[in-house]
Motif scaffolding. Structure first.
Motif, mmCIF file in Angstrom:
data_model
loop_
_atom_site.group_PDB
_atom_site.id
_atom_site.type_symbol
_atom_site.label_atom_id
_atom_site.label_comp_id
_atom_site.label_asym_id
_atom_site.label_seq_id
_atom_site.Cartn_x
_atom_site.Cartn_y
_atom_site.Cartn_z
ATOM 1 N N SER A 170 -20.327 7.555 -29.047
ATOM 2 C CA SER A 170 -19.976 6.841 -28.024
ATOM 3 C C SER A 170 -20.672 7.060 -26.732
ATOM 4 C CB SER A 170 -18.560 7.077 -27.791
ATOM 5 O OG SER A 170 -17.658 6.798 -28.948
ATOM 6 N N VAL A 172 -21.984 4.907 -23.069
ATOM 7 C CA VAL A 172 -21.593 3.845 -22.037
ATOM 8 C C VAL A 172 -22.581 3.871 -21.014
ATOM 9 C CG1 VAL A 172 -19.251 3.978 -22.115
ATOM 10 C CG2 VAL A 172 -20.240 5.396 -20.609
ATOM 11 N N SER A 204 -11.252 6.883 -27.711
ATOM 12 C CA SER A 204 -11.993 5.662 -27.346
ATOM 13 C C SER A 204 -11.969 4.389 -28.342
ATOM 14 C CB SER A 204 -13.329 5.756 -26.845
ATOM 15 O OG SER A 204 -13.843 6.318 -28.069
ATOM 16 N N SER A 205 -12.206 3.404 -28.006
ATOM 17 C CA SER A 205 -12.476 2.264 -29.007
ATOM 18 C C SER A 205 -13.173 1.125 -28.490
ATOM 19 C CB SER A 205 -11.155 1.695 -29.493
ATOM 20 O OG SER A 205 -10.408 1.073 -28.325
ATOM 21 N N ILE A 206 -13.852 -0.004 -29.277
ATOM 22 C CA ILE A 206 -14.847 -0.760 -28.486
ATOM 23 C C ILE A 206 -14.085 -1.964 -28.654
ATOM 24 C CG2 ILE A 206 -16.816 -1.895 -28.628
ATOM 25 C CD1 ILE A 206 -18.257 0.635 -29.645
ATOM 26 N N ASN A 210 -16.751 -3.881 -24.729
ATOM 27 C CA ASN A 210 -16.523 -2.800 -23.560
ATOM 28 C C ASN A 210 -15.897 -1.613 -24.362
ATOM 29 O OD1 ASN A 210 -16.920 -4.460 -21.371
ATOM 30 N ND2 ASN A 210 -15.051 -5.736 -22.207
ATOM 31 N N MET A 211 -16.220 -0.478 -23.670
ATOM 32 C CA MET A 211 -15.652 0.938 -24.168
ATOM 33 C C MET A 211 -14.426 0.784 -23.429
ATOM 34 S SD MET A 211 -16.246 3.555 -26.208
ATOM 35 C CE MET A 211 -18.034 3.518 -26.352
#
Length: 276
Positions: A170, A172, A204-206, A210-211
């Motif tokens: 992950s 960003v 977290s997820s997408i 967007n994260m």
């Protein structure tokens, strides 16, 4: 004598909008008309309104700043001074358990004071324009791991476990320093309102490019009034943690400001007694 006046917005040949006042005047023999360009006047008026709003916000910030200094920053020193005085004057007559208890209370108060001062200084810098963003690609899991390692000492003393379930891949695009401040405050808050034996989870997820990062706990939660005022600059709210930790609510205001500086958004979900 002016017999008719009107204000309109005209479109010029180069497609620029111009705000004008149109007046028709009787001159005794006939009628004359003239047009006055109000664009500069209106621009100045709008700029004055913007400056007044900005000044009002700065005054609120100043008042909040001095309120924290005069009250919240002084309060934690009472147990530090009191317990350290006992240790100094009565060390030879105290048991190991009493010494450990007094030292722990001094540590808690010093830690709370440090966290408050850290947030206060960052907040002051953000409002003085001294924070410069450097947007770069960041590994989210590594950044969160670093912040968890800092919070782990306090969490461990409280019997709270912190788990990082963010995928290693992950990443960003964000400013590292402001993002660290956000993560640190959210994890610290989750630990603050958790009970011994509970777990704070970061994952977290997408979603549509967007994260989405969540910091969740199973602690005391919030009622709807507290939840609605959580990120308000005007109605800053705070309450003691499960181990009577002090706070000002300033950390979440910082989180909102810094998340928005990074082109993101922040929100909270909570129910009283079931966590946040």
């Amino acid at each position: 004598r002016v017999i008719r006046e009107a204000e309109n917005t005209l479109l010029t040949a180069n497609k620029m909008e111009v705000n004008v006042s149109v007046s028709v005047v009787f001159n005794g023999a006939g009628f004359d008309g003239f047009v006055v360009d109000n664009t500069q006047r209106n621009n100045l008026h709008n700029e004055l309104k913007r400056k007044n709003i900005e000044l009002d916000h700065l005054n609120q910030t100043k008042d909040r700043f001095f309120s924290i200094i005069s009250h919240d920053l002084r309060t934690p020193f009472s147990p530090i001074l009191g317990f350290s005085e006992i240790l100094t004057d009565e060390l030879d007559s105290l048991s190991k358990e009493e010494i450990r208890e007094y030292a722990l209370n001094i540590f808690k108060s010093a830690k709370n004071t440090y966290d408050l001062l850290d947030n206060l200084l960052i907040w002051a810098n953000s409002h003085s324009g001294d924070i410069v963003l450097k947007m770069e690609m960041l590994n989210l899991k590594q950044l969160i791991d670093n912040e968890i390692s800092i919070a782990a000492v306090t969490a461990g003393r409280k019997g709270v476990l912190i788990e990082n379930k963010v995928d290693f891949e992950s990443c960003v695009v964000a400013d590292k320093n402001t993002l660290k401040t956000v993560v640190r405050n959210l994890i610290s808050n989750a630990v603050k309102y958790s009970n011994s034996g509970e777990v704070v989870v970061v994952k977290s997820s997408i979603n549509q490019g967007n994260m989405v990062v969540s910091v969740s706990d199973n602690g005391i939660g919030m009622d709807s009034d507290t939840l609605n005022a959580l990120f308000s600059r005007r109605d800053v709210v705070s309450r003691p943690g499960t181990s009577k930790e002090a706070g000002t609510g300033l950390g979440l205001v910082l989180c909102k400001e810094f998340v928005e500086l990074n082109n993101g958004s922040i929100w909270a979900e909570s129910r009283e007694g079931t966590g946040s």
